[in-house]
Design a protein around this motif. Structure first.
Motif, PDB file in Angstrom:
ATOM      1  N   THR A  66     -35.612 -24.804 -24.579  1.00 60.80           N
ATOM      2  CA  THR A  66     -34.299 -24.487 -24.032  1.00 60.80           C
ATOM      3  C   THR A  66     -34.253 -23.076 -23.455  1.00 60.80           C
ATOM      4  N   SER A  79     -29.018 -30.189 -19.263  1.00 57.05           N
ATOM      5  CA  SER A  79     -30.430 -30.549 -19.411  1.00 57.05           C
ATOM      6  C   SER A  79     -30.884 -31.412 -18.250  1.00 57.05           C
ATOM      7  N   GLU A  94     -33.916 -28.015 -21.491  1.00 51.92           N
ATOM      8  CA  GLU A  94     -32.490 -27.748 -21.712  1.00 51.92           C
ATOM      9  C   GLU A  94     -32.145 -26.312 -21.327  1.00 51.92           C
ATOM     10  N   HIS A 116     -37.727 -30.855 -26.796  1.00 53.26           N
ATOM     11  CA  HIS A 116     -37.344 -29.998 -25.663  1.00 53.26           C
ATOM     12  C   HIS A 116     -37.384 -28.528 -26.030  1.00 53.26           C
TER      13      HIS A 116
END
Ligand code: NI
Length: 275
Positions: free
Chosen positions: A169, A214, A238, A167
């Motif tokens: 962020t 998230s 996220e 992921h």
């Protein structure tokens, strides 16, 4: 590869990541438009098994080549994981790498993982290619994926997707006009994006100095050995809001109990996928 810059690495990672997280780019554009500024990336996370040439030590050597140094160490007992986070100054995203402690799983789980990792090219050890390795082991069969899944959602995700950004962020604290993570969540929910609600929509408290949320891992069709395709959770996006500590500095670490719930964004069961 030797001359790759940090920016080039993240650009390549984003391209690969958005392929299995189709929500990420529309979300980035939506938030950027509402905020009136470019989105700043707080951190990028990677998953691996604790077996060389793909273990955490190998990742540490590799990211060190771009000037990243280890800043924090974390344990996730229940999920049988440990993690380091690395930094290369405030102008670059943090890098969070976790590894699955394979020896804590059943003999058949260990056998499957070891058989996969044995097939990895040893040249990946300590190389920046690790971050872009895609799936450096042969495709697993869907029933092997299910077997791994019965012991570790993380272990199964990793077998299927390999070494890639799990992921990206959004750094909410670096936004220009969107004031808080609550506002980010509201914007995403009204646009119809599914959020991870494990441990609450927003993980962490103001006392932790880190608030996180998230999306749920996007469902994508993925290939398995034997020419089978199945719909499984891919990657998620996220959102992190870092708060100032008592000494006035922005908190720069990670909170184990929040990260523990964020890991569940790729859970098959929680995400309501059919098996
Ligand atoms: Ni994260």
């Amino acid at each position: 590869m030797a001359k790759m810059t940090i920016d080039e690495l993240f650009k390549m990672l984003w391209k690969e990541y958005t392929r299995i997280c189709p929500d990420a780019d529309p979300i980035r554009r939506l938030l950027s438009k509402q905020d009136g500024a470019d989105i700043v990336n707080d951190h990028v996370a990677f998953r691996t098994y604790n077996i060389e040439p793909v273990g955490l030590a190998s990742f540490e050597t590799a990211i060190g080549k771009l000037g990243y140094a280890r800043k924090g160490e974390y344990m996730f007992k229940e999920k049988k994981l440990r993690a380091f986070h690395f930094e290369a100054g405030d102008e670059h995203p943090k890098v969070f790498v976790s590894e699955l402690l394979v020896e804590n799983f059943s003999p058949s789980f260990q056998k499957t993982v070891k058989r996969m990792v044995e097939r990895v090219d040893s040249e990946l050890e300590g190389s920046l290619k690790l971050f872009l390795a895609d799936r450096p082991w042969p495709m697993v069969y869907y029933d092997e994926y299910q077997e791994l899944l019965s012991e570790s959602e993380y272990g199964a995700w990793l077998a299927a997707f390999g070494l890639r950004a799990n992921h990206f962020t959004v750094a909410v604290h670096k936004m220009k006009s969107i004031a808080s993570i609550e506002d980010v969540v509201k914007i995403l929910q009204s646009a119809g994006f599914a959020m991870n609600t494990s441990g609450g929509l927003i993980k962490g408290t103001k006392a932790d100095c880190l608030l996180q949320a998230s999306t749920l891992g996007s469902k994508i069709e993925w290939s398995f050995a034997g020419e089978e395709k199945h719909i499984i959770p891919g990657c998620y996006y996220e959102f992190a809001e870092r708060l100032r500590q008592a000494d006035g500095t922005l908190y720069g670490g990670f909170v184990e109990k929040s990260a523990d719930k964020i890991f569940e964004s790729t859970n098959v069961k929680r995400s309501g996928y059919s098996k």
